[in-house]
Each structure stands twice: as structure tokens, then as C-alpha cells.
Design an enzyme around this catalytic site. Structure first.
Site, PDB file in Angstrom:
ATOM      1  N   ASP A 194       0.857  -1.185   0.000  1.00  0.00           N
ATOM      2  CA  ASP A 194       0.000   0.000   0.000  1.00  0.00           C
ATOM      3  C   ASP A 194       0.891   1.233   0.000  1.00  0.00           C
ATOM      4  OD1 ASP A 194      -2.013   1.831   0.227  1.00  0.00           O
ATOM      5  OD2 ASP A 194      -2.896   0.995   2.041  1.00  0.00           O
ATOM      6  N   ASP A 198      -2.557   2.051  -6.165  1.00  0.00           N
ATOM      7  CA  ASP A 198      -1.565   2.101  -5.085  1.00  0.00           C
ATOM      8  C   ASP A 198      -1.600   0.903  -4.157  1.00  0.00           C
ATOM      9  OD1 ASP A 198      -4.063   2.751  -4.122  1.00  0.00           O
ATOM     10  OD2 ASP A 198      -3.358   4.266  -2.718  1.00  0.00           O
ATOM     11  N   GLU A 199      -2.316  -0.153  -4.536  1.00  0.00           N
ATOM     12  CA  GLU A 199      -2.502  -1.266  -3.609  1.00  0.00           C
ATOM     13  C   GLU A 199      -2.558  -2.578  -4.379  1.00  0.00           C
ATOM     14  OE1 GLU A 199      -5.827  -2.609  -0.242  1.00  0.00           O
ATOM     15  OE2 GLU A 199      -6.132  -0.809  -1.467  1.00  0.00           O
TER      16      GLU A 199
END
Length: 486
Positions: A20, A114-115
Site C-alpha cells: 500500500d 496504489d494497492e
């Protein structure tokens, strides 16, 4: 090479990694804009009726968080930098990070820009907890070297544990949970950390005296089924006991493509709304073209003056990616909706996606301020606990085409990358009343100077995101050989 078939994680091994990127959109802005480093930065809709997408950690100290109305954020921290977002820049960084993740394992499941989850055990036979620690450390080091950003990482025996672990000590943290330590880690945590425990479920649990995951694990499954229904109750019971059989799915199919616009004032003019539909349909068609997709179901989303939201859809006899056809059906759906009291938000989308079909119109990618483009993704089925398919790309404003535009089209967004033949590269600090203010700086410069131009200055042009160059490390100089003894 086809992606590996998904498989259930081995409960005996801490083999699932969750990554993350910390305050991702805001962190990219601070990296590329030296004058914003250490300052509160808020990315999202910049108008008072916009919504916060991401806030830097400096901004979070003022109580600003994701999904907060921008007007409220401005009251909490009026001196923060409020930027519209640069999807192109975020996508570049995301691709770099996911490429590093795929070097760890072929099974990488992106949940958003983003993850992602990574199945480490698939690529590392006989993986131990110590191995997972070293792999995760190396991954974080490589991400920082390549992108200049920090990433929080959690590793556990399932998606559930890995996700919870990555959130425990953000930002810039690494938490690896050995299977034998999992129960002790989960037991004291607030029940709201579990998937499927939102505000409503959390409040019902609290009224029943259930505040921690340990409290929930002590409740009989039959009681949870009675309280929340079969699917939700069974899922909560399993998660509370650390059981999560969901595999890491390497490829996530897009489920829909859509565009939304939140208006500064409520709109009632149907001609204006129809024109907005046309422009959003063009953007949706352009994204379908880029992705090589088309779809059969056209959907509109209407949020009215009183915040009530309506969704209307129509399934076609054939698959389409035509902006004209999408707009035609979306207008017909909108015609059946009463807009007399005002429309606050309007969206157009296409779902039921298939491989590319012939498209007869390519769209202009110029986006309006306070607009959102979505490509929603997920597993083939919805998550059994919360009933919502996981994943999706966070909505953000699409960048304007690079290069000069006709004066009537100049719509400078805060944070937008620009270039000037005399002053070089920079970004828009703000604009209005026929003027635009630019700060000329980049990721590898000191904070730059500020200049103001006419909004229609022909020398000022939109530009692609600046290139971040990883630092070149000097090779280590070996110690001199010891002198031979006499």
C-alpha cells in the site's frame, strides 16, 4: 505466458504480501513539486463541492481524510495546497511499482493504482517467515529507489492478515505476521478493521458489546447469521477467526468504465445536461478504446439536489464502444428522470464489457474540472462479506492533452504540468479572471519561482508529467588490502 491459476493460500505459511503506497497521490505531488514537501497537500475535486481523494500526512493532522467534502477540508486547513490530480503521473508510478512486485511472483493482484496483493509462496518454494521478511525488506528498498516513494507492506498467511498488517503502522512500515502469532495480533484490534464491518455493522456489534476482533471470534456463528444473514454472518465469523480462503488473482477483469461530474451549482437545464452527457460519453468511449473493450449496458447516475441518487441502465442487443451510441442511450435514460429541482452530480457508464468491437468515433480526452473517470475492476464474484466487488482504480481527473490549445479551451487545473519555452517546466498553482499562476520547478530542482501569465498565453502549454530519475549510487570503494606482515 498466461497468468497462474488462482489457488487458496497455504494457512501454514506467511505467503501473502499486501503493498500500500503511502498517501499515494499526495506523495507523488510532493515528490514532483519540491515547494510542497513537508506541507499539507490535498488531491481531489478542488471546488467546494468536490471530494478529497487523498490527503498528505501533514494534511491529515488537521483532520482531513479521503471522501471528505473539499469545502469541509478547506475550512479545516485553508492553507493546504488543493490540487486536481494528475492521473497520468500516478499511473506511471503505479506501473513501476507493480513491475517490481511481479518480479517477486507472477501472481500479483492489483486492487487499485496504489494497492496490490502478491502470492509469495507461489514463487518461493519452502518459504519461511524469515524469507518473507527479507523479501519484503528488499521490495520496499527497491520501490523507494525507483520511485522516491514509501510503501507500507504487510505479510501474513491470507489476504485478511496481510491487509490488516500493512495498515497497522503506516506510513513506511513493514509488519510480517507468522501464522502462530496471528491470533494474538488480531484479538485486541477493533472489529472495524475487518472487511464487511462498516458504520452500520460496527454500530450493531458495539450495541451487542462486541468491540474487538477477539470479542467477535467468541460469538457463535449461528448468532452472527441470525443478526446479519447467512452470507454476512458466516463471513464475519470466518474473518474473526483469521480464516480467509480468497486466492490472489493475477488478472482482474474490468467490470465497467464510467465518467462522473460534480457541478458547482445544481443544474436544471436539460440542454446543458445533455451536453454534459455527450462529453462524458466521449470520455468513456475513449477509455474503452484504449483498453480494447466494448460493452452492452449503458448506465446513468444522477445525484439530485437532496443527495438522493438514482441509477438507470439499458442493456443493448449488441456490444458498443461508440461515443455517439452511448450518449444517445444515456440521454434517453436521463429524459425519464425529473431534474426540475436540480442535479448535483451526473455520471455515464458502460458495463457488461467484452473484447474490442469496432468503434466509429474517437473522443477528445479533455476533462472538465471536478470530473471523475472510473475503471472498476474486481473478481468474477462479489466479496462474500461486504457484497461489493473488490478493486478499482481511484477516480481522478484525466489530464488535458499535451501541447498548446485554442484560447477558448484553456482550462488550467491546480497541479497541472505545464511548460514554457523560456522558463521551462512547472505546474499550475492557480488560475482565474484570465490569469494563471505557475511555479517553475521539478522533482530534481530546488523550490522554484512563481510567475503569472495570461490564461491564453500562447507560450504556455500543458505538458506530460516530469520524469523522476532514480539516484545513481556510486560503487562502493573497497577497503585497501592489508599490508603484509613482516
Amino acid at each position: 505466458m498466461p497468468p497462474p491459476l488462482p489457488r487458496r493460500p497455504d494457512p501454514r505459511v506467511a505467503g501473502v504480501l499486501h503493498l500500500d503506497l503511502d498517501a499515494f497521490f499526495a506523495a507523488v505531488e510532493q515528490r514532483d513539486k519540491p515547494s510542497l514537501r513537508g506541507r499539507p497537500v490535498v488531491v481531489g475535486g478542488t471546488g467546494l463541492r468536490g471530494v478529497v481523494a487523498t490527503a498528505s500526512y501533514e494534511a491529515r493532522r488537521f483532520g482531513i481524510g479521503s471522501a471528505m467534502p473539499t469545502g469541509q477540508a478547506r475550512r479545516l486547513c485553508p492553507n493546504a495546497a488543493y490540487l486536481a490530480g494528475r492521473f497520468g503521473a500516478y499511473r506511471i508510478v503505479s506501473e513501476q511499482v507493480m513491475a517490481i512486485a511481479r518480479e517477486l511472483s507472477p501472481a500479483v493482484e492489483p486492487m487499485s493504482l496504489d494497492e496490490a496483493y502478491v502470492d509469495l509462496a507461489l514463487a518461493h518454494e519452502g518459504l519461511t517467515t524469515e524469507d518473507a521478511v527479507e523479501i519484503a525488506k528488499e521490495f520496499r528498498t527497491r520501490v523507494r529507489a525507483r520511485t522516491g516513494l514509501t510503501v507500507s507492506v504487510g505479510v501474513g498467511r491470507s489476504k485478511l492478515t496481510a491487509k490488516i498488517a500493512s495498515d497497522l503502522r503506516k506510513p513506511d512500515a513493514l509488519v510480517v505476521v507468522a501464522p502462530e502469532d496471528e491470533a494474538d495480533l488480531l484479538r485486541p484490534l477493533e472489529v472495524s478493521r475487518l472487511p464487511g464491518v462498516g458504520h452500520v455493522t460496527g454500530e450493531r456489534l458495539r450495541r451487542s458489546g462486541i468491540r474487538t476482533i477477539g470479542d467477535l471470534a467468541a460469538v457463535e456463528e449461528d448468532e452472527l447469521v441470525r443478526m446479519f444473514g447467512k452470507a454476512h454472518g458466516t463471513g464475519l465469523a470466518a474473518f474473526a477467526r483469521g480464516f480467509d480462503p480468497r486466492p490472489v488473482v493475477a488478472e482482474r477483469e474490468a467490470k465497467s468504465v464510467s465518467a462522473e461530474e460534480t457541478f458547482a451549482v445544481d443544474l436544471t437545464d436539460r440542454r446543458d445536461l445533455d451536453e454534459r452527457v455527450r462529453r462524458m460519453a466521449e470520455r468513456v468511449a475513449a477509455r474503452l478504446t484504449t483498453s480494447g473493450l466494448s460493452g452492452r449496458t449503458v448506465t446513468i447516475k444522477v445525484r439530485r439536489y437532496d443527495f438522493s441518487t438514482l441509477n438507470r441502465s439499458r442493456t443493448l442487443a449488441h456490444s458498443t464502444g461508440s461515443a455517439g451510441e452511448i450518449a444517445e442511450h444515456a440521454r434517453e435514460l436521463l429524459a425519464a428522470v425529473d431534474v426540475a429541482d436540480g442535479v448535483r452530480l451526473l455520471g455515464v457508464g458502460v458495463s457488461g464489457l467484452t473484447e474490442f468491437a469496432q468503434i466509429d468515433l474517437l473522443a477528445d480526452l479533455l476533462a472538465d474540472s471536478d470530473t471523475e473517470d472510473h475503471t472498476e475492476g474486481g473478481e468474477a464474484g462479489a466479496d462474500p462479506v461486504d457484497g461489493v466487488a473488490a478493486g478499482g482504480i481511484h477516480p481522478l481527473t484525466s489530464p488535458a492533452p499535451y501541447g498548446p490549445a485554442a484560447p477558448a479551451e484553456r482550462d488550467w487545473s491546480p497541479g497541472q504540468d505545464v511548460t514554457h519555452p523560456e522558463h521551462g517546466s512547472g505546474w499550475v498553482q492557480g488560475s482565474g479572471v484570465g490569469r494563471v499562476t505557475v511555479r517553475f520547478e521539478g522533482p530534481h530542482t530546488p523550490p522554484g519561482r512563481i510567475l503569472t501569465f495570461r490564461a491564453d498565453d500562447p507560450d504556455l502549454a500543458a505538458a506530460p508529467p516530469p520524469v523522476f530519475e532514480p539516484p545513481v549510487l556510486e560503487p562502493a570503494v573497497p577497503d585497501p588490502a592489508p599490508e603484509p606482515s613482516a
